[in-house]
Design an enzyme around this catalytic site. Structure first.
Site, PDB file in Angstrom:
ATOM      1  N   ASN A  80      -4.909  42.226  55.266  1.00 35.16           N
ATOM      2  CA  ASN A  80      -5.528  42.886  56.419  1.00 35.16           C
ATOM      3  C   ASN A  80      -4.714  42.799  57.705  1.00 35.16           C
ATOM      4  OD1 ASN A  80      -8.149  41.375  54.837  1.00 35.16           O
ATOM      5  ND2 ASN A  80      -8.073  43.598  54.933  1.00 35.16           N
ATOM      6  N   ILE A  87      -4.300  43.480  63.397  1.00 33.99           N
ATOM      7  CA  ILE A  87      -5.255  42.945  62.429  1.00 33.99           C
ATOM      8  C   ILE A  87      -6.357  43.956  62.159  1.00 33.99           C
ATOM      9  CG2 ILE A  87      -6.881  41.057  61.984  1.00 33.99           C
ATOM     10  CD1 ILE A  87      -5.127  39.522  64.182  1.00 33.99           C
ATOM     11  N   CYS A  88      -6.619  44.177  60.880  1.00 35.62           N
ATOM     12  CA  CYS A  88      -7.703  45.064  60.466  1.00 35.62           C
ATOM     13  C   CYS A  88      -8.931  44.186  60.215  1.00 35.62           C
ATOM     14  CB  CYS A  88      -7.295  45.820  59.207  1.00 35.62           C
ATOM     15  SG  CYS A  88      -8.539  46.983  58.658  1.00 35.62           S
ATOM     16  N   LEU A  89      -9.791  44.094  61.216  1.00 39.51           N
ATOM     17  CA  LEU A  89     -10.976  43.241  61.135  1.00 39.51           C
ATOM     18  C   LEU A  89     -12.133  43.985  61.794  1.00 39.51           C
ATOM     19  CD1 LEU A  89     -12.258  40.431  60.536  1.00 39.51           C
ATOM     20  CD2 LEU A  89     -11.430  39.692  62.768  1.00 39.51           C
ATOM     21  N   SER A 120     -10.022  47.117  52.485  1.00 43.98           N
ATOM     22  CA  SER A 120      -9.548  47.720  53.728  1.00 43.98           C
ATOM     23  C   SER A 120      -8.127  47.235  53.998  1.00 43.98           C
ATOM     24  CB  SER A 120     -10.495  47.311  54.864  1.00 43.98           C
ATOM     25  OG  SER A 120     -10.075  47.884  56.066  1.00 43.98           O
TER      26      SER A 120
END
Length: 152
Positions: A80, A87-89, A120
């Site tokens: 992620n 950051i993919c959060l 994701s």
């Protein structure tokens, strides 16, 4: 100049100093409260254990109504995390709430290290290895943990 965002960041900083969460730290950069430097220590019992990962957090004047931008400065191999450290959060995007503070952002990122969301992926290679070849994934993570010791 005092603005709602700056006052809130001062409160976040005070709270972080008075009740620091385990394994994370952060503080405003020397001359700009809108930009913070942070460190996340790799959680114990995970492939990231013993790593020291630096991040930068950038806030807008719309904080806390809008989430900050958070990027790893340290090299990161994680499903992620994009190549540029972004950051993919979900809480930094569509699930953001003004109730989150710097402390909760950092602890959420620390949790993400051990519990990636392979649905994701920001790094498809890391996501694929995480799902299909854990041993190789952990080997790659070990390499970035060692690299984190030399990051200055």
């Amino acid at each position: 100049m005092s603005t709602p965002a700056r006052r809130r960041l001062m409160r976040d900083f005070k709270r972080l100093q008075e009740d620091p969460p385990v394994g994370v730290s952060g503080a405003p950069s020397e001359n700009n409260i809108m930009q913070w430097n942070a460190v996340i220590f790799g959680p114990e019992g995970t492939p990231f254990e013993d790593g020291t990962f630096k991040l930068v957090i950038e806030f807008s004047e719309e904080y806390p109504n809008k989430p900050p931008t958070v990027r790893f400065l340290s090299k990161m191999f994680h499903p992620n995390v994009y190549a540029d450290g972004s950051i993919c959060l979900d809480i930094l995007q569509n699930r953001w709430s003004p109730t989150y503070d710097v402390s909760s952002i950092l602890t959420s990122i620390q949790s993400l290290l051990d519990e990636p969301n392979p649905n994701s992926p920001a790094n498809s290679q890391a996501a694929q290895l995480y799902q299909e070849n854990k041993r190789e994934y952990e080997k790659r993570v070990s390499a970035i943990v060692e690299q984190s010791w030399n990051d200055s």
